[in-house]
Design an enzyme around this catalytic site. Sequence first.
Site, PDB file in Angstrom:
ATOM      1  N   ASP A  36       0.863  -1.176   0.000  1.00 63.05           N
ATOM      2  CA  ASP A  36       0.000   0.000   0.000  1.00 63.05           C
ATOM      3  C   ASP A  36       0.903   1.230   0.000  1.00 63.05           C
ATOM      4  OD1 ASP A  36      -1.729   2.073   0.459  1.00 63.05           O
ATOM      5  OD2 ASP A  36      -2.453   1.347   2.403  1.00 63.05           O
ATOM      6  N   THR A 101       0.662  12.686 -16.875  1.00 61.00           N
ATOM      7  CA  THR A 101      -0.448  12.642 -17.825  1.00 61.00           C
ATOM      8  C   THR A 101      -0.643  13.946 -18.589  1.00 61.00           C
ATOM      9  OG1 THR A 101      -2.885  12.473 -17.897  1.00 61.00           O
ATOM     10  CG2 THR A 101      -1.942  13.289 -15.873  1.00 61.00           C
ATOM     11  N   TYR A 125      -8.271  14.921 -11.120  1.00 56.74           N
ATOM     12  CA  TYR A 125      -7.245  13.949 -11.498  1.00 56.74           C
ATOM     13  C   TYR A 125      -5.978  14.662 -11.964  1.00 56.74           C
ATOM     14  CZ  TYR A 125      -4.726  10.635 -14.473  1.00 56.74           C
ATOM     15  OH  TYR A 125      -3.741   9.890 -15.069  1.00 56.74           O
TER      16      TYR A 125
END
Length: 284
Positions: A36, A101, A125
């Site tokens: 995690d 991105t 995002y």
Amino acid sequence: MKIVVTGYTGQLGYDVAHQGLQLGLNMVGIGSKDLDITNKEAVFQYLKKVKPDAIIHCAAYTAVDKAEDDKDTCNLVNVDGTNNLAEVAKEINAKFMYISTDYVFNGEGEKAFKETDEPSPIGQYGRSKLDGEKVVKQLLDKWFIVRISWVFGINGNNFVKTMLRLAETRNELNVVGDQFGSPTYTSDLAKLLIDMIKTDKYGIYHVSNEGFCSWAEFAQEIFRQANIKVKVNSISTEEYPTRAVRPKNSRMSKQKLLDNGFNPLPKWQDAVDRYLKELKQEVK
């Protein structure tokens, strides 16, 4: 060279780990079930034990629409998780590659965004991925930030698979035709990322397959190459409302790649051809 790849169960992480293994590198792929990344103590304990020479950080919260209503989880993964990995990378002196991105840009205009252009994300995002970039730049010296777009690969869901699935039951589809960018085949991308991580040519890069198209043109090419008769109706963004605003212009300049002696990826149409063949092999 020992390389840890986060997001191993996703499209890109899967291909990066497998490409590295084929090249004889010591690849350690980790998914969320293995580690995690939002648990700082666990991240430090794991990576100090593994002691990689480099980390390719592909793991991310990528549910663009869901992110608008689940900002805390999105930030926890994309910002805090990246911070945890970057901190331990600094401590063990590992190179760090952060996969970002096209969503860090506002999507305005028609020109291709340069690596030096000021990011200005229009959704949660994109904001979270930009904050992740800032963390990497602030904490580390040996970093790569690689912005990618419109990804498709063998492992996981993507636009190509969705189009092929819809074509099984429909002979006509409405696809957005006023958003432009570059499709990116993870198999091609993975090879380049591995080439890059072996060097010390640090900095921000834009990487995608060559050429630009709209989503509608992308769909038309998929059906043409797959020899499937489906009529694609090009519609406007406004005719296909989504929770998160999509950038209309996702074109990115790859000049930094060329300036640093890296080979550009093949044209996106060529990538679609090879991907469709890969999908057929999977079915057998």
